[in-house]
Design an enzyme around this catalytic site. Structure first.
Site, PDB file in Angstrom:
ATOM      1  N   HIS A   1      -4.264  -8.072 -17.022  1.00 23.07           N
ATOM      2  CA  HIS A   1      -5.590  -7.738 -17.550  1.00 23.07           C
ATOM      3  C   HIS A   1      -5.881  -6.249 -17.343  1.00 23.07           C
ATOM      4  O   HIS A   1      -6.459  -5.598 -18.223  1.00 23.07           O
ATOM      5  CB  HIS A   1      -6.639  -8.603 -16.855  1.00 23.07           C
TER       6      HIS A   1
ATOM      7  N   HIS B   1       2.586   1.970  -3.326  1.00 25.01           N
ATOM      8  CA  HIS B   1       1.610   2.553  -4.255  1.00 25.01           C
ATOM      9  C   HIS B   1       1.417   4.035  -3.954  1.00 25.01           C
ATOM     10  O   HIS B   1       1.387   4.865  -4.883  1.00 25.01           O
ATOM     11  CB  HIS B   1       0.281   1.803  -4.135  1.00 25.01           C
TER      12      HIS B   1
ATOM     13  N   GLU C   1       0.819  -1.213   0.000  1.00 23.26           N
ATOM     14  CA  GLU C   1       0.000   0.000   0.000  1.00 23.26           C
ATOM     15  C   GLU C   1       0.851   1.260   0.000  1.00 23.26           C
ATOM     16  O   GLU C   1       0.597   2.205  -0.757  1.00 23.26           O
ATOM     17  CB  GLU C   1      -0.934  -0.019   1.213  1.00 23.26           C
TER      18      GLU C   1
ATOM     19  N   HIS D   1     -20.429  -8.205 -17.014  1.00 27.19           N
ATOM     20  CA  HIS D   1     -19.082  -7.874 -17.481  1.00 27.19           C
ATOM     21  C   HIS D   1     -18.702  -8.733 -18.689  1.00 27.19           C
ATOM     22  O   HIS D   1     -18.098  -8.239 -19.652  1.00 27.19           O
ATOM     23  CB  HIS D   1     -18.082  -8.071 -16.342  1.00 27.19           C
TER      24      HIS D   1
ATOM     25  N   HIS E   1     -11.651   5.205  -8.262  1.00 27.32           N
ATOM     26  CA  HIS E   1     -10.193   5.335  -8.179  1.00 27.32           C
ATOM     27  C   HIS E   1      -9.531   4.664  -9.381  1.00 27.32           C
ATOM     28  O   HIS E   1      -8.570   5.195  -9.957  1.00 27.32           O
ATOM     29  CB  HIS E   1      -9.707   4.695  -6.868  1.00 27.32           C
TER      30      HIS E   1
END
Length: 342
Positions: A305, A78, A75, A247, A137
């Site tokens: 992906h 990032h 975290e 999706h 986000h």
């Protein structure tokens, strides 16, 4: 700073934005989004608590959130890289205003976007992974990369031939539709990930359960009931199946739209290179999506992906810019010639 150096700065900032997207996906997929229960620090420190004294203090501050060092570092890494991206975009704006000929609107929009991204990053933690915030986000990160890529294209020199300018407004609108369809499919992917619906269906092409009878539109309510945490999802099984199947259907629709668009664009020699890139990335994205299903979401494939998704979006951005420029060159050849030569 010379124009070529400024464009290089934009390119480096764009490359860093892709790193932020990859790190964000890795953080989310390793369940490290709440690796630090506070923001912008970690357990009240500027970094991950290291020694026993700091760890004891962290435990006293957040007794309900035991420290997991690996997730906390994911975290914080990032956050560090995202913060660096914000500073680079700020510098980009300062450099833009130092020279009148440089675009001002796109850098300003980028600065607003990255500030809002920082707020979404904070809300991701303070709202304990609320799905609409997590999806927002993700979309903000993709938008930032797209705007940086658009700015890089805007600063480049392009050679256009008036003989190529035979596009209709309908083709330009169709190219824009393709871009919007891809963005919508990315939003669906973000919603799928944020609600932990990626692995509820393990068979192809749609799902092994009777999803039609149990299709539940409430699964797409952006504002969900308040929970102590949204980690691991709060929707029931049928709602997650609904999201997952939607999706997949969205992926089929997106592939269909892009294949039709490619058929039209291929007729124009100037657009064949960009069209081939779009088709190659589309094929890769479909392959990664299928692999995610049959292999139960391997971490490396899931991160890939995400990255391939942004590359597909960028290929559509590039094609739309090229179509726009060629149409403009056909309508105003002298204006475009002078602009490209400046």
């Amino acid at each position: 700073m010379k124009q070529d150096h400024y464009r290089l700065w934009v390119a480096l900032t764009f490359a860093l934005s892709l790193c932020v997207i990859a790190l964000g996906a890795y953080t989310r997929l390793t369940e490290a989004g709440l690796g630090c229960p506070d923001w912008p620090g970690c357990y009240g420190f500027t970094g991950v608590p290291k020694d026993e004294t700091q760890q004891a203090l962290a435990a006293s501050r957040f007794p309900d959130a035991p420290l997991e060092a690996d997730k906390a570092w994911n975290e914080m890494l990032h956050r560090y890289v995202a913060g660096s991206l914000g500073l680079m975009i700020l510098a980009l704006n300062i450099l833009a205003w130092r020279k009148p000929s440089r675009p001002k609107g796109l850098p300003a929009l980028l600065l607003v976007t990255v500030i809002f991204q920082a707020l979404l990053g904070m809300w991701t933690v303070t709202m304990v992974l609320m799905p609409v915030v997590v999806m927002g986000h993700l979309l903000g990160g993709f938008t930032t990369a797209s705007l940086l890529f658009l700015l890089w294209l805007r600063l480049g020199r392009t050679s256009l031939h008036s003989s190529s300018a035979q596009f209709s407004s309908g083709l330009q609108a169709f190219a824009l539709l393709g871009l919007l369809v891809v963005f919508g499919q990315i939003a669906l992917g973000g919603w799928t990930a944020a609600n932990y619906a990626a692995v509820v269906c393990t068979q192809l092409p749609l799902c092994e359960v009777d999803w039609q009878q149990g299709f539940d539109t409430s699964a797409f309510a952006l504002i969900q009931p308040e929970h102590d945490t949204y980690q691991y999802g709060v929707l029931d099984y049928q709602q997650r199946v609904t999201i997952h199947v939607t999706h997949r259907i969205g992926a089929m629709v997106t592939a269909g739209v892009l294949l039709v668009l490619a058929g039209f664009l291929w007729r124009q020699r100037a657009l064949r290179g960009g069209t081939a890139v779009m088709l190659l990335v589309l094929a890769g994205q479909i392959s990664l999506g299928v692999t995610n299903v049959v292999a139960s979401l391997p971490l490396s494939v899931a991160v890939a992906h995400n990255i391939t998704g942004v590359l597909l979006l960028l290929s559509l951005v590039a094609l739309n810019v090229q179509v726009y420029r060629i149409r403009l060159a056909g309508r105003y050849p002298h204006r475009m010639a002078s602009r490209m030569g400046s």
